[in-house]
Motif scaffolding. Structure first.
Motif, short mmCIF file in Angstrom:
data_model
loop_
_atom_site.label_atom_id
_atom_site.label_comp_id
_atom_site.label_asym_id
_atom_site.label_seq_id
_atom_site.Cartn_x
_atom_site.Cartn_y
_atom_site.Cartn_z
N MET A 161 0.83 -1.21 0.00
CA MET A 161 0.00 0.00 0.00
C MET A 161 0.87 1.26 0.00
O MET A 161 0.45 2.29 -0.53
CB MET A 161 -0.92 0.03 1.22
CG MET A 161 -1.95 -1.05 1.23
SD MET A 161 -3.16 -0.78 -0.05
CE MET A 161 -4.36 -2.01 0.34
N GLU A 162 2.04 1.19 0.60
CA GLU A 162 2.93 2.35 0.66
C GLU A 162 3.70 2.55 -0.63
O GLU A 162 4.25 3.62 -0.87
CB GLU A 162 3.92 2.19 1.83
CG GLU A 162 3.24 2.26 3.18
CD GLU A 162 4.17 1.93 4.33
OE1 GLU A 162 5.38 1.77 4.08
OE2 GLU A 162 3.68 1.82 5.47
N SER A 163 3.73 1.54 -1.48
CA SER A 163 4.46 1.64 -2.74
C SER A 163 3.74 2.57 -3.71
O SER A 163 2.55 2.39 -3.96
CB SER A 163 4.60 0.24 -3.37
OG SER A 163 4.99 0.34 -4.71
N PRO A 164 4.44 3.55 -4.28
CA PRO A 164 3.80 4.46 -5.23
C PRO A 164 3.26 3.73 -6.46
O PRO A 164 2.21 4.06 -6.99
CB PRO A 164 4.90 5.43 -5.63
CG PRO A 164 6.01 5.24 -4.66
CD PRO A 164 5.82 3.92 -4.02
N TYR A 165 3.98 2.72 -6.91
CA TYR A 165 3.54 1.94 -8.07
C TYR A 165 2.22 1.25 -7.77
O TYR A 165 1.28 1.27 -8.56
CB TYR A 165 4.61 0.93 -8.45
CG TYR A 165 4.19 0.00 -9.56
CD1 TYR A 165 4.16 0.44 -10.88
CD2 TYR A 165 3.81 -1.31 -9.30
CE1 TYR A 165 3.75 -0.40 -11.90
CE2 TYR A 165 3.40 -2.16 -10.31
CZ TYR A 165 3.38 -1.70 -11.61
OH TYR A 165 2.98 -2.54 -12.62
#
Length: 194
Positions: A161-165
């Motif tokens: 969830m924290e990944s920008p992708y």
């Protein structure tokens, strides 16, 4: 008589030169050991280490070192298989940045190996046998019920969830779902109105 004097002089000079050569050889051996000890002592100093690092930092020197691939291969094998090497790599792999860079450098080769294994009928059969094994299914189910597994899944989901992708992908999917829902509601309204 002159002939004997000449022979005696030549013999004396030859013996003198041979003695000098023998003495020089012994001195050279001693000089070599002394020089070797001096060089080793110099390399152990801070200045020696700095000079060595500067030498290694030069592009042409690194290329020459890398060119001897047989030596590099043997050194890596010896380093990886030694107890000190194993301890070193375990310590180095704890650094997340290094582990990531190392994994990325190996990813392409690992994918090739896995793809070739997937095409291998004996490997496929072995994997099928493992997956069909009832004991394997029980172990997988038991693993999924464990608290550690659930915590790991939650950690993976949070990290994702924290990944920008991932966030961009989820936003895109949600936009498409909302758009699709809006179109189907419009179609239903049009059909109901007619």
């Amino acid at each position: 008589m002159k002939k004997w004097i000449s022979v005696l002089m030549i013999t004396t000079i030859t013996l003198f030169m041979l003695g000098a050569c023998a003495q020089t050889e012994a001195q050279q051996n001693t000089d070599y050991e002394g020089t070797k000890k001096m060089v080793i002592d110099l390399l152990k100093t801070d200045e020696g280490k700095k000079a060595f690092h500067e030498l290694i930092a030069q592009e042409d020197m690194r290329e020459e070192l890398v060119m001897d691939s047989a030596f590099v291969k043997q050194t890596i094998q010896e380093t990886l298989t030694s107890d000190e090497g194993k301890a070193y790599w375990q310590e180095v792999m704890k650094d997340p940045e290094f582990a990531k860079a190392f994994a990325e450098s190996m990813q392409e080769e690992n994918e090739k190996i896995l793809k070739s294994l997937m095409k291998d009928p004996s490997y496929q059969q072995m994997m099928m046998d493992i997956l069909k094994d009832p004991q394997m299914g029980e172990q997988a189910l038991e693993l999924m019920k464990s608290k550690e597994y659930r915590e790991q899944i939650m950690a993976i989901m949070s990290e994702s969830m924290e990944s920008p992708y991932f966030a961009a992908k989820m936003t895109d999917l949600m936009s498409k779902a909302i758009e699709k829902q809006g179109k189907s509601e419009s179609a239903n309204n049009e059909n109901g109105e007619e």
